[in-house]
Enzyme design. Structure first.
Site, PDB file in Angstrom:
ATOM      1  N   HIS A  99      19.283 -26.947  17.216  1.00  0.00           N
ATOM      2  CA  HIS A  99      20.328 -27.356  16.285  1.00  0.00           C
ATOM      3  C   HIS A  99      19.788 -28.031  15.028  1.00  0.00           C
ATOM      4  CE1 HIS A  99      24.949 -28.194  16.519  1.00  0.00           C
ATOM      5  NE2 HIS A  99      24.585 -27.624  15.389  1.00  0.00           N
ATOM      6  N   ASP A 122      30.186 -29.137  19.981  1.00  0.00           N
ATOM      7  CA  ASP A 122      28.924 -29.568  20.582  1.00  0.00           C
ATOM      8  C   ASP A 122      29.185 -30.629  21.640  1.00  0.00           C
ATOM      9  OD1 ASP A 122      26.234 -30.360  21.010  1.00  0.00           O
ATOM     10  OD2 ASP A 122      25.740 -30.169  18.898  1.00  0.00           O
ATOM     11  N   HIS A 124      27.069 -32.901  22.032  1.00  0.00           N
ATOM     12  CA  HIS A 124      26.393 -34.061  21.444  1.00  0.00           C
ATOM     13  C   HIS A 124      26.890 -34.309  20.022  1.00  0.00           C
ATOM     14  CE1 HIS A 124      23.723 -32.046  24.382  1.00  0.00           C
ATOM     15  NE2 HIS A 124      23.455 -33.274  24.770  1.00  0.00           N
ATOM     16  N   ASP A 126      24.789 -35.431  17.526  1.00  0.00           N
ATOM     17  CA  ASP A 126      23.700 -35.115  16.586  1.00  0.00           C
ATOM     18  C   ASP A 126      23.748 -36.018  15.357  1.00  0.00           C
ATOM     19  OD1 ASP A 126      22.934 -33.200  18.383  1.00  0.00           O
ATOM     20  OD2 ASP A 126      23.755 -31.514  17.268  1.00  0.00           O
ATOM     21  N   HIS A 139      16.562 -32.199  16.685  1.00  0.00           N
ATOM     22  CA  HIS A 139      17.789 -31.445  16.963  1.00  0.00           C
ATOM     23  C   HIS A 139      18.954 -32.374  17.309  1.00  0.00           C
ATOM     24  CE1 HIS A 139      17.730 -30.770  21.660  1.00  0.00           C
ATOM     25  NE2 HIS A 139      17.398 -32.004  21.336  1.00  0.00           N
ATOM     26  N   ASP A 226      27.189 -25.207  18.949  1.00  0.00           N
ATOM     27  CA  ASP A 226      26.095 -25.354  19.906  1.00  0.00           C
ATOM     28  C   ASP A 226      26.609 -24.854  21.249  1.00  0.00           C
ATOM     29  OD1 ASP A 226      24.244 -26.361  21.823  1.00  0.00           O
ATOM     30  OD2 ASP A 226      23.673 -27.987  20.468  1.00  0.00           O
ATOM     31  N   ASP A 228      25.786 -25.524  24.076  1.00  0.00           N
ATOM     32  CA  ASP A 228      25.918 -26.533  25.128  1.00  0.00           C
ATOM     33  C   ASP A 228      27.263 -27.261  25.073  1.00  0.00           C
ATOM     34  OD1 ASP A 228      25.769 -28.799  23.385  1.00  0.00           O
ATOM     35  OD2 ASP A 228      23.618 -29.010  23.658  1.00  0.00           O
ATOM     36  N   GLU A 271      21.093 -22.979  19.905  1.00  0.00           N
ATOM     37  CA  GLU A 271      20.631 -23.492  21.199  1.00  0.00           C
ATOM     38  C   GLU A 271      20.725 -22.487  22.349  1.00  0.00           C
ATOM     39  OE1 GLU A 271      18.979 -26.210  21.689  1.00  0.00           O
ATOM     40  OE2 GLU A 271      19.390 -27.503  19.965  1.00  0.00           O
TER      41      GLU A 271
END
Length: 299
Positions: A99, A122, A124, A126, A139, A226, A228, A271
């Site tokens: 990412h 996402d 996360h 980030d 990332h 992303d 994930d 990702e």
């Protein structure tokens, strides 16, 4: 959306520790992304991958960031590619790669808008910087860098900063936030739909509110997705899986609603790590979501 799509791959695995995500663009192409988009009716131009090479993996002694110089170099190349796509009037679709490549994508896109919005799909946030990151992995920093936070080498890619304003961001699917990220979100009032909100409100309402919120204040929206963000049950081939994520049907609905709203002006899917995947399940999922985003319908 524009009927011409230019695809560029960013085979980057330097923004984190787990190798293999550099093969993500190849996995997505192998899953048939070009053919899928052409079937929907788009003219697709595959520009290939930016060249990253195999630089020596190092930790920057001053900042503690991993592979800072190599990540900066790669993102400058990506920013130039995306800038060229925008100048031609095509829709830029970037395939990752970890990412950290979002730094380059947003550097190439943002200057073409007065007030760019960003949907950060996402697990996360980030939103880390060198001071808040538990790992030093870049990332986990691309959204912060795009906001003008962190090392100058990252924030100033493209020759300007910030690329996006705090009030123009919507994070969807968050369920793994570091302490510094939580503090920044609260201080700046960043709009976040965690898995709690998605479960409680439902994806339909989350996307309705997101679309309405961004339509009021932006003249273009970048989607940074992303894989994930989805539960590992659906997307096992990612470097930092987090259980309890968004499911396939919710994500497909989210993409369909964005297609109907006609607000997305650029996108990246990142990702995908085929080494950790199950028969390219995550690469195929990425292509399914791209199909929905670009207007594919069952009937």
């Amino acid at each position: 959306m524009k009927k011409r799509i230019s695809i560029v791959g960013a085979p980057m695995d330097l923004g984190q520790l787990r190798r293999g995500v550099d093969m993500g663009p190849s996995a997505i192409r192998y899953a048939g992304v070009i053919e899928r988009l052409e079937q929907i009716g788009y003219e697709v131009h595959d520009m290939g991958d930016i060249q990253i090479g195999r630089p020596k993996l190092v930790t920057d002694p001053k900042t503690g960031l991993r592979n800072l110089e190599a990540v900066v170099t790669a993102n400058k190349k990506l920013a130039e590619k995306v800038d060229n796509i925008m100048r031609r009037g095509d829709f830029p679709l970037v395939l990752g790669g970890d990412h950290s490549i979002a730094i380059g994508t947003l550097a190439g896109v943002s200057k073409y808008f007065n007030s760019l919005g960003v949907i950060w799909y996402d697990a996360h946030g980030d939103l880390n910087t060198a001071e808040t990151s538990p790992s030093g992995n870049i990332h986990g920093m691309p959204l912060a860098a795009s906001l003008g936070l962190g090392e100058n080498e990252l924030t100033e890619i493209g020759g300007y900063f910030p690329k996006v304003k705090f009030e123009n961001i919507v994070i969807i699917g968050a369920r793994a936030l570091d302490p510094g990220e939580k503090q920044l979100i609260k201080e700046k009032g960043i709009k976040v739909y965690t898995m709690h909100e998605i479960d409680r409100l439902g994806m339909t309402r989350v996307m309705e509110e997101t679309i309405s919120y961004l339509k009021e204040r932006t003249d273009g929206v970048h989607l940074s997705l992303d894989l994930d963000a989805l539960d590992p049950l659906f997307a096992p081939g990612v470097g930092t899986p987090v259980v309890g994520g968004i499911d396939y049907r919710e994500s497909n609905l989210a993409m369909e609603m964005l297609a109907e709203a006609e607000i997305i002006t650029s996108a990246e899917f990142v990702e995908v790590n085929p080494i950790l995947d199950e028969r390219n399940k995550t690469g195929i999922l990425a292509v399914d979501l791209m199909g929905a985003l670009f207007g594919e319908r069952l009937l």
